[in-house]
Write an enzyme that holds these catalytic residues in place. Sequence first.
Site, PDB file in Angstrom:
ATOM      1  N   VAL A  33       0.834  -1.205   0.000  1.00 40.90           N
ATOM      2  CA  VAL A  33       0.000   0.000   0.000  1.00 40.90           C
ATOM      3  C   VAL A  33       0.866   1.250   0.000  1.00 40.90           C
ATOM      4  CG1 VAL A  33      -1.717   1.284   1.326  1.00 40.90           C
ATOM      5  CG2 VAL A  33      -1.919  -1.197   1.109  1.00 40.90           C
ATOM      6  N   PHE A  76      -8.267   0.789  -1.806  1.00 44.84           N
ATOM      7  CA  PHE A  76      -9.017  -0.327  -2.413  1.00 44.84           C
ATOM      8  C   PHE A  76      -8.139  -0.949  -3.498  1.00 44.84           C
ATOM      9  CE2 PHE A  76     -12.076   2.848  -0.917  1.00 44.84           C
ATOM     10  CZ  PHE A  76     -12.860   2.082  -0.065  1.00 44.84           C
ATOM     11  N   LEU A  77      -6.887  -1.231  -3.138  1.00 39.53           N
ATOM     12  CA  LEU A  77      -5.902  -1.687  -4.130  1.00 39.53           C
ATOM     13  C   LEU A  77      -5.825  -3.204  -4.162  1.00 39.53           C
ATOM     14  CD1 LEU A  77      -3.034   0.766  -3.076  1.00 39.53           C
ATOM     15  CD2 LEU A  77      -4.809   1.140  -4.801  1.00 39.53           C
ATOM     16  N   CYS A 119      -5.656  -9.603   2.702  1.00 37.00           N
ATOM     17  CA  CYS A 119      -6.735  -8.723   3.179  1.00 37.00           C
ATOM     18  C   CYS A 119      -8.032  -9.441   3.517  1.00 37.00           C
ATOM     19  CB  CYS A 119      -7.031  -7.653   2.124  1.00 37.00           C
ATOM     20  SG  CYS A 119      -5.669  -6.535   1.888  1.00 37.00           S
TER      21      CYS A 119
HETATM   22  C1  UDX Z   1      -8.456  -7.345  -2.118  1.00 42.51           C
HETATM   23  C2  UDX Z   1      -9.502  -6.338  -2.619  1.00 42.51           C
HETATM   24  O1  UDX Z   1      -9.956  -6.731  -3.937  1.00 42.51           O
HETATM   25  C3  UDX Z   1      -8.942  -4.944  -2.626  1.00 42.51           C
HETATM   26  O2  UDX Z   1      -9.940  -4.004  -3.026  1.00 42.51           O
HETATM   27  C4  UDX Z   1      -8.459  -4.614  -1.210  1.00 42.51           C
HETATM   28  O3  UDX Z   1      -7.966  -3.329  -1.108  1.00 42.51           O
HETATM   29  C5  UDX Z   1      -7.415  -5.642  -0.772  1.00 42.51           C
HETATM   30  O4  UDX Z   1      -7.979  -6.949  -0.842  1.00 42.51           O
HETATM   31  P1  UDX Z   1      -6.347  -8.629  -3.151  1.00 42.51           P
HETATM   32  O5  UDX Z   1      -6.048  -9.157  -1.781  1.00 42.51           O
HETATM   33  O6  UDX Z   1      -5.222  -8.147  -3.974  1.00 42.51           O
HETATM   34  O7  UDX Z   1      -7.384  -7.413  -3.069  1.00 42.51           O
HETATM   35  O8  UDX Z   1      -7.055  -9.831  -3.915  1.00 42.51           O
HETATM   36  P2  UDX Z   1      -8.319 -10.029  -4.877  1.00 42.51           P
HETATM   37  O9  UDX Z   1      -7.966  -9.795  -6.283  1.00 42.51           O
HETATM   38  O10 UDX Z   1      -9.492  -9.286  -4.372  1.00 42.51           O
HETATM   39  O11 UDX Z   1      -8.550 -11.614  -4.681  1.00 42.51           O
HETATM   40  C6  UDX Z   1      -8.758 -12.171  -3.381  1.00 42.51           C
HETATM   41  C7  UDX Z   1      -8.949 -13.659  -3.461  1.00 42.51           C
HETATM   42  O12 UDX Z   1     -10.168 -13.979  -4.123  1.00 42.51           O
HETATM   43  C8  UDX Z   1      -7.851 -14.411  -4.206  1.00 42.51           C
HETATM   44  O13 UDX Z   1      -7.556 -15.614  -3.537  1.00 42.51           O
HETATM   45  C9  UDX Z   1      -8.479 -14.677  -5.570  1.00 42.51           C
HETATM   46  O14 UDX Z   1      -7.948 -15.774  -6.245  1.00 42.51           O
HETATM   47  C10 UDX Z   1      -9.939 -14.904  -5.171  1.00 42.51           C
HETATM   48  N1  UDX Z   1     -10.889 -14.652  -6.268  1.00 42.51           N
HETATM   49  C11 UDX Z   1     -11.061 -13.396  -6.764  1.00 42.51           C
HETATM   50  C12 UDX Z   1     -11.654 -15.702  -6.765  1.00 42.51           C
HETATM   51  O15 UDX Z   1     -11.524 -16.854  -6.314  1.00 42.51           O
HETATM   52  N2  UDX Z   1     -12.558 -15.453  -7.752  1.00 42.51           N
HETATM   53  C13 UDX Z   1     -12.750 -14.212  -8.277  1.00 42.51           C
HETATM   54  O16 UDX Z   1     -13.625 -14.058  -9.165  1.00 42.51           O
HETATM   55  C14 UDX Z   1     -11.978 -13.145  -7.771  1.00 42.51           C
END
Ligand code: UDX
Length: 425
Positions: free
Chosen positions: A12, A148-149, A256
Amino acid sequence: MAKIAVIGTGYVGLTTGACFAHLGHEVVCADIDEAKIESLRRGEVPIVEMNLDRFVAEGIASGNLSFVVGAAEASKDCEFHYLCVPTPQGEDGSADLSYLEIAAAQIAPVMPTGSVVVNKSTVPVGSTGIVARVMGRNDVSVVSNPEFLREGTAIDDFLNPDRVVIGSRDQEAAIRVAGLYTGVRAPVMVTDPISAETIKYASNAFLASKLSFVNAVANLCEAVGADVNDVVLGMGYDRRIGKEFLKPGPGWGGSCFPKDTIALARIAEDHGYDFTFLREVLAVNEEQFDRTADKVLAVLGDDPASASVACWGLTFKAGTDDLRQSPAIEVLKRVSAAGVKIKAYDPAVGGQLDELAGVEVVQDPYAAVDGADALVVLTEWDEFRWLDFDKVAESMPGRAVVDARNLLDRSQLERRGFDYRGIGR
Ligand code: UDX
């Protein structure tokens, strides 16, 4: 243009610093880790994050971005102070605020009058007030401006956000923080600090709920004989549902979602509301790890302890080298506990992992499948789709494929005699 101190150079902080420098501000990033600051000064970025190294290099070259050791050193000449330190999960599930409090106490004596302190870390509801109390200065404002990254697309998410949320009771401070985003096209919403902090947690918990829901729908599809890919496509056309975050998988993870969902349930409990819904969301996710591991064990027959499994993917999602709370690790721990021999490959993981003592990490996807009875895909790296499946078929004595991301081309595998099992289809 403003002078901004960014305290903490994790995902972040570094993204925030590099992006504000890109927008033309003068940014000083601080960390307690001297070696990290030394390498950042040379433009070496310690994490895999698309375009971050380029933005850091450009910031250093333009003179807009510099790095120092220690929060006070960064804050002494700045008018904005972004707190981007970790808020790890404490033993009772609530967020541990000690890094935040230490950073706030360190900058408090040196901040110029009229400064604005900005909480960017995901902090429990009420933390803006805690930071203000720790600092004990009535000539500065404390504002919440949650991030929200997503890892892997953090730069793009910062510069093209869906919204900028600012929580402050001081209108003038809120307007000054909003001004830092000049050049970013997005709705700016100003609210009180507690609502801003709640927006952050509720957004992450909602997305986690959406994923648990879709994984449960995938399990239902398996039971009734529907194809989840078509089901989510059909659902996603409804604009109220939306097309994103509907991909089923082995469970969700990362630095997160698990931490924030547990923390929000805890915050609710502390304030007298039993958020049972969120506890179910978490339970469904644990169940998904179990189900995925059971699927792998089921294709191995009666004696899993004599079987060997190839795994493609270890990171919590594609596009990152982050292994924190990775569903892949959760699943492999369960498979490994049954005595199965596992060889794993991930394009972003270079060596053995402490948390997976029994798993051999190899540096080539074909080395992973060599001698394997079954292949399991746990992270959705696009490159897995384009591998030479004739070569895979030659190397693998077994023919079972468990594709927990619905990533591979089923017909291509079936043509080569593989027994393909996806999720929800
Ligand atoms: C998340 C939020 O999206 C972001 O806005 C916040 O600030 C931080 O947390 P991130 O941790 O980078 O971001 O991961 P993200 O892309 O949201 O994916 C989280 C998990 O969900 C991963 O394990 C991913 O594989 C899973 N996922 C995501 C799915 O299984 N299916 C999907 O359609 C999307």
